[in-house]
Design a protein around this motif. Structure first.
Motif, PDB file in Angstrom:
ATOM      1  N   MET A  70      50.198  -8.857   4.722  1.00  0.00           N
ATOM      2  CA  MET A  70      50.620 -10.118   4.313  1.00  0.00           C
ATOM      3  C   MET A  70      50.386 -10.366   2.826  1.00  0.00           C
ATOM      4  SD  MET A  70      48.400 -12.483   7.064  1.00  0.00           S
ATOM      5  CE  MET A  70      46.712 -12.006   6.314  1.00  0.00           C
ATOM      6  N   ALA A  71      51.346 -11.363   2.499  1.00  0.00           N
ATOM      7  CA  ALA A  71      51.565 -11.781   0.960  1.00  0.00           C
ATOM      8  C   ALA A  71      50.801 -13.218   1.042  1.00  0.00           C
ATOM      9  CB  ALA A  71      52.753 -11.780   0.366  1.00  0.00           C
ATOM     10  N   MET A  72      49.910 -13.618   0.572  1.00  0.00           N
ATOM     11  CA  MET A  72      49.317 -14.616   0.506  1.00  0.00           C
ATOM     12  C   MET A  72      49.428 -16.055  -0.457  1.00  0.00           C
ATOM     13  SD  MET A  72      47.139 -13.552   3.042  1.00  0.00           S
ATOM     14  CE  MET A  72      45.659 -14.395   3.360  1.00  0.00           C
ATOM     15  N   SER A  73      48.353 -16.409  -0.883  1.00  0.00           N
ATOM     16  CA  SER A  73      48.730 -18.052  -1.617  1.00  0.00           C
ATOM     17  C   SER A  73      48.938 -17.699  -3.104  1.00  0.00           C
ATOM     18  CB  SER A  73      47.470 -18.851  -1.316  1.00  0.00           C
ATOM     19  OG  SER A  73      46.235 -18.130  -1.712  1.00  0.00           O
ATOM     20  N   PRO A  74      49.434 -18.615  -3.910  1.00  0.00           N
ATOM     21  CA  PRO A  74      49.573 -18.360  -5.334  1.00  0.00           C
ATOM     22  C   PRO A  74      48.078 -18.481  -6.082  1.00  0.00           C
ATOM     23  CG  PRO A  74      50.040 -20.728  -4.638  1.00  0.00           C
ATOM     24  CD  PRO A  74      49.746 -20.095  -3.391  1.00  0.00           C
ATOM     25  N   VAL A  75      48.157 -18.013  -7.184  1.00  0.00           N
ATOM     26  CA  VAL A  75      47.157 -17.880  -8.356  1.00  0.00           C
ATOM     27  C   VAL A  75      47.508 -18.584  -9.528  1.00  0.00           C
ATOM     28  CG1 VAL A  75      46.062 -15.797  -7.369  1.00  0.00           C
ATOM     29  CG2 VAL A  75      47.620 -15.555  -9.019  1.00  0.00           C
ATOM     30  N   SER A  76      46.563 -19.168 -10.092  1.00  0.00           N
ATOM     31  CA  SER A  76      46.899 -20.061 -11.403  1.00  0.00           C
ATOM     32  C   SER A  76      45.464 -19.955 -12.230  1.00  0.00           C
ATOM     33  CB  SER A  76      47.115 -21.294 -11.043  1.00  0.00           C
ATOM     34  OG  SER A  76      46.124 -22.135 -10.408  1.00  0.00           O
ATOM     35  N   GLY A  77      45.733 -20.646 -13.440  1.00  0.00           N
ATOM     36  CA  GLY A  77      44.783 -20.637 -14.397  1.00  0.00           C
ATOM     37  C   GLY A  77      44.339 -19.310 -14.985  1.00  0.00           C
ATOM     38  N   LEU A  78      43.089 -19.291 -15.292  1.00  0.00           N
ATOM     39  CA  LEU A  78      42.488 -17.917 -15.965  1.00  0.00           C
ATOM     40  C   LEU A  78      42.574 -16.951 -14.730  1.00  0.00           C
ATOM     41  CD1 LEU A  78      40.838 -16.268 -17.743  1.00  0.00           C
ATOM     42  CD2 LEU A  78      38.882 -17.275 -16.765  1.00  0.00           C
ATOM     43  N   ARG A  79      42.413 -17.163 -13.351  1.00  0.00           N
ATOM     44  CA  ARG A  79      42.490 -16.011 -12.476  1.00  0.00           C
ATOM     45  C   ARG A  79      44.137 -15.610 -12.366  1.00  0.00           C
ATOM     46  NH1 ARG A  79      37.944 -19.035  -9.651  1.00  0.00           N
ATOM     47  NH2 ARG A  79      36.386 -17.330  -9.148  1.00  0.00           N
ATOM     48  N   GLY A  80      44.889 -16.687 -12.363  1.00  0.00           N
ATOM     49  CA  GLY A  80      46.493 -16.145 -12.552  1.00  0.00           C
ATOM     50  C   GLY A  80      46.747 -15.380 -13.770  1.00  0.00           C
ATOM     51  N   MET A  81      46.030 -15.742 -14.888  1.00  0.00           N
ATOM     52  CA  MET A  81      46.408 -14.772 -16.073  1.00  0.00           C
ATOM     53  C   MET A  81      45.921 -13.458 -15.819  1.00  0.00           C
ATOM     54  SD  MET A  81      45.129 -17.714 -19.105  1.00  0.00           S
ATOM     55  CE  MET A  81      45.661 -16.695 -20.344  1.00  0.00           C
ATOM     56  N   THR A  82      44.723 -13.137 -15.246  1.00  0.00           N
ATOM     57  CA  THR A  82      44.195 -11.885 -15.007  1.00  0.00           C
ATOM     58  C   THR A  82      44.999 -10.978 -13.890  1.00  0.00           C
ATOM     59  OG1 THR A  82      42.623 -12.562 -13.385  1.00  0.00           O
ATOM     60  CG2 THR A  82      41.900 -12.493 -15.768  1.00  0.00           C
ATOM     61  N   ARG A  83      46.100 -11.678 -13.520  1.00  0.00           N
ATOM     62  CA  ARG A  83      46.889 -11.022 -12.354  1.00  0.00           C
ATOM     63  C   ARG A  83      48.340 -11.129 -12.866  1.00  0.00           C
ATOM     64  NH1 ARG A  83      42.460 -13.228  -9.931  1.00  0.00           N
ATOM     65  NH2 ARG A  83      41.547 -11.767  -8.174  1.00  0.00           N
ATOM     66  N   PRO A  84      48.908 -10.695 -13.932  1.00  0.00           N
ATOM     67  CA  PRO A  84      50.162 -11.204 -14.497  1.00  0.00           C
ATOM     68  C   PRO A  84      51.324 -10.485 -13.724  1.00  0.00           C
ATOM     69  CG  PRO A  84      49.115  -9.425 -16.091  1.00  0.00           C
ATOM     70  CD  PRO A  84      47.941  -9.998 -14.892  1.00  0.00           C
ATOM     71  N   PHE A  85      50.935  -9.493 -13.007  1.00  0.00           N
ATOM     72  CA  PHE A  85      52.025  -8.472 -12.136  1.00  0.00           C
ATOM     73  C   PHE A  85      51.542  -8.495 -10.538  1.00  0.00           C
ATOM     74  CE2 PHE A  85      51.193  -6.315 -16.122  1.00  0.00           C
ATOM     75  CZ  PHE A  85      52.376  -6.612 -16.700  1.00  0.00           C
ATOM     76  N   LEU A  86      51.063  -9.742 -10.051  1.00  0.00           N
ATOM     77  CA  LEU A  86      50.799 -10.087  -8.675  1.00  0.00           C
ATOM     78  C   LEU A  86      52.070  -9.699  -7.695  1.00  0.00           C
ATOM     79  CD1 LEU A  86      49.103 -10.515  -6.232  1.00  0.00           C
ATOM     80  CD2 LEU A  86      49.264 -12.905  -6.987  1.00  0.00           C
TER      81      LEU A  86
END
Length: 216
Positions: free
Chosen positions: A129-145
């Motif tokens: 599965m591919a899940m839900s979006p990420v944002s904020g600081l947690r999104g910044m630490t996953r730039p290549f999700l």
């Protein structure tokens, strides 16, 4: 990073749920905190039970903070449950910069996980599965999700497993709705997660005999 629109809206491979209509079904859910604390398992259990007219059991073996390298060590535990279906996701943590799971390592881990699961005695249907979006600081630490998610989708296609893409369902919500539902930037509230993810899960798992799955 490739745009989410480059992925098919929902990719469902020819991996049928193995329990027939009216029979009991056992599902193991497996992955990160998005599954460990997801909240979508109970709505799925209720809907599948009603739709299939049979008992559905869901065993949640996910663990918060884990990535696919940990997942590879848990395959025997999953197979010991003798599941009919396994739902697995690790992209969100594999993609975190502080996890040090490279894209190639993530791909190798996921391919090994799904291949070993499929070879289990109960021959479970396996869905990545591919899940839900990420944002904020947690999104910044996953730039290549998205790259990790795309790789996992490609592996599912190549080795003929299922891939369930929840991202389009989340993308259909407004920016404000997503901000409210995923207040910490990564973990959806369980009620919204159940509502958003249930239609895609039902389409994958209920089969053509289920009218509810066709009309979601």
């Amino acid at each position: 990073m490739k745009h989410i629109a480059t992925i098919l809206l929902v990719v469902l491979m020819t991996v049928p749920a193995t329990a027939r209509q009216g029979e009991a079904m056992k599902i193991v859910t497996f992955g990160t905190s998005l599954t460990a604390r997801g909240g979508w398992q109970e709505p799925l259990r209720r809907s599948l039970s009603a739709c299939r007219d049979g008992e559905v059991t869901i065993v949640n073996l996910a663990k918060s903070g884990m990535a696919s390298d940990w997942g590879l060590t848990q395959v025997d535990k999953i197979l010991a449950e003798r599941p009919d279906v396994v739902l697995v996701e690790f992209a969100v943590n594999d993609a975190a910069l502080n996890r040090f799971v490279s894209l190639s390592e993530s791909g190798a881990n996921m391919e090994a996980i799904v291949t070993r699961l499929k070879a289990g005695e109960s021959r479970p249907a396996v869905y990545v599965m591919a899940m839900s979006p990420v944002s904020g600081l947690r999104g910044m630490t996953r730039p290549f999700l998205a790259d990790y998610e795309e790789l996992h989708a490609e592996i599912a296609r190549r080795v003929d497993f299922g891939f369930i893409d929840h991202r389009p369902a989340w993308a259909a919500l407004s920016t404000d709705e997503i901000a409210t539902a995923i207040a910490d930037g990564v973990h959806p509230d369980p009620e919204t997660a159940g509502r958003v993810m249930l239609p895609g899960l039902m389409r994958a798992l209920a089969g053509s005999d289920c009218q509810a799955a066709r009309t979601e």
